[in-house]
Scaffold this active site. Structure first.
Site, PDB file in Angstrom:
ATOM      1  N   TYR A  71       0.461  11.708  -4.635  1.00 29.78           N
ATOM      2  CA  TYR A  71       1.833  12.527  -5.080  1.00 29.78           C
ATOM      3  C   TYR A  71       2.107  12.004  -6.335  1.00 29.78           C
ATOM      4  CZ  TYR A  71       2.302  12.654   0.035  1.00 29.78           C
ATOM      5  OH  TYR A  71       2.137  12.944   1.369  1.00 29.78           O
ATOM      6  N   GLN A  90       0.111  10.885  11.495  1.00 32.76           N
ATOM      7  CA  GLN A  90       1.134  11.616  10.685  1.00 32.76           C
ATOM      8  C   GLN A  90       0.388  13.390  10.439  1.00 32.76           C
ATOM      9  OE1 GLN A  90       3.082  12.153   6.179  1.00 32.76           O
ATOM     10  NE2 GLN A  90       2.445   9.990   6.879  1.00 32.76           N
TER      11      GLN A  90
END
Length: 330
Positions: A57, A190
């Site tokens: 990210y 996730q």
């Protein structure tokens, strides 16, 4: 806030967890560091103790911002979740896709989770986060060039060394989850899950419930479209990949907004926003432990955290589901 145990692990996380993808800027069309820092700190003030980030990210930027935001906080009262297995600085494994970094430079993203890479990434994350342990370390995407057993033996070593508390996976199907779980007991998986993307409910959710593995649902607002604030003709910032996304096609935006309009009276009766209603619905779904929700500024962060105050009766959930199952997207 509500706190939930992740699987059978010793890790308790906030049911609403701060998702730190957008604050890295990458693929979201930029972000303001000052606003991002404030968003994290305000989330913590409102009981959001868990923050999920990843090296990819912003190519380290999101982790650095998280590290800066948690300075001065009581570390043992926070849960820092990060990942490994997506490299932009090395051409090993398989090419995932071509991208651009925040300065517009071309980069190639590789999926790679060889043993030495897992260990190196963990060390790099610890430095960027300014901490000496990670609460939950997760592979970001499957690496088909490395046996899962090799990858998770490295994760197990990190756990034995105290550098991580628990192990998780991301974006793994049932077979992949089984393989990793055979090496180290997984706390969680996730995966993407929202009102309009419920594919995991067929096989993965039943497996995780049966094997006591938590589920961290990412993109529960489907990258913003389930807030009701995005209308046909919405203008996206440069670098924002939502523009080409299936859910953001004009006809789907129209259909989703019509569905949300049906929920609006219920939200208003609870002095809540539609987005808060959607978040609460998400964490009420069987098998879903946590909703990961991003915020780029303090106001968004506060609104996300306050979704925990919304209460839904069985009848209200049925009402939502009845309308949801009639929603057909192109």
């Amino acid at each position: 806030m509500e706190y939930r145990q992740l699987g059978e692990s010793n890790l308790k996380v906030s049911a609403i967890t701060f998702g730190a993808w957008a604050i890295g800027g990458w693929m979201w069309g930029g972000a303001e560091r000052k606003d991002a820092l404030e968003a994290i700190r305000v989330s913590i003030d409102h009981g959001v103790t868990s923050i999920d980030t990843a090296p990819i990210y912003g190519q380290g930027l999101s982790e650095e911002i998280v590290g800066e935001a948690i300075k001065g906080q009581k570390r043992d009262q926070l849960q820092i979740l990060t990942k490994f297995g997506m490299r932009w600085d090395l051409d090993k494994g398989t090419l995932a896709f071509k991208s651009k970094d925040n300065s517009g430079k071309d980069i190639d993203i590789y999926k790679y989770a060889g043993k030495e890479s897992v260990i190196q990434e963990c060390e790099d994350s610890l430095k960027r986060l300014g901490t000496d342990y990670i609460d939950l370390l997760q592979i970001h995407w499957a690496d088909v060039t490395t046996p899962i057993e090799e990858t998770y033996e490295a994760v197990l070593r990190l756990k034995e060394q105290g550098k991580i508390r628990e192990a998780g996976v991301c974006n793994y199907n049932v077979e992949q989850t089984k393989a990793a779980n055979s090496v180290v007991k997984l706390a969680s998986n996730q995966v993407p899950f929202s009102m309009v993307e419920r594919g995991i409910e067929k096989e993965l959710v039943p497996y995780c419930i049966e094997n006591k593995i938590g589920i961290l649902a990412y993109s529960p607002l489907q990258r913003g479209i389930l807030t009701g604030k995005i209308k046909p003709g919405h203008s996206f910032n440069e670098g924002d990949t939502r523009e080409g996304n299936r859910f953001y096609q004009p006809e789907n935006i129209t259909r989703i907004n019509a569905f949300l309009d049906e929920l609006r009276p219920m939200a208003e009766s609870k002095s809540a926003t539609v987005a808060q209603l959607v978040i609460r619905w998400t964490i009420e779904r069987p098998g879903i432990t946590v909703a990961l929700v991003g915020a780029r500024d303090a106001n968004q962060a506060i609104q996300n955290a306050k979704a925990i105050n919304v209460k839904l009766s069985a009848e209200e959930i049925d009402y939502i589901n009845e309308r949801l199952y009639k929603l057909q997207l192109v």
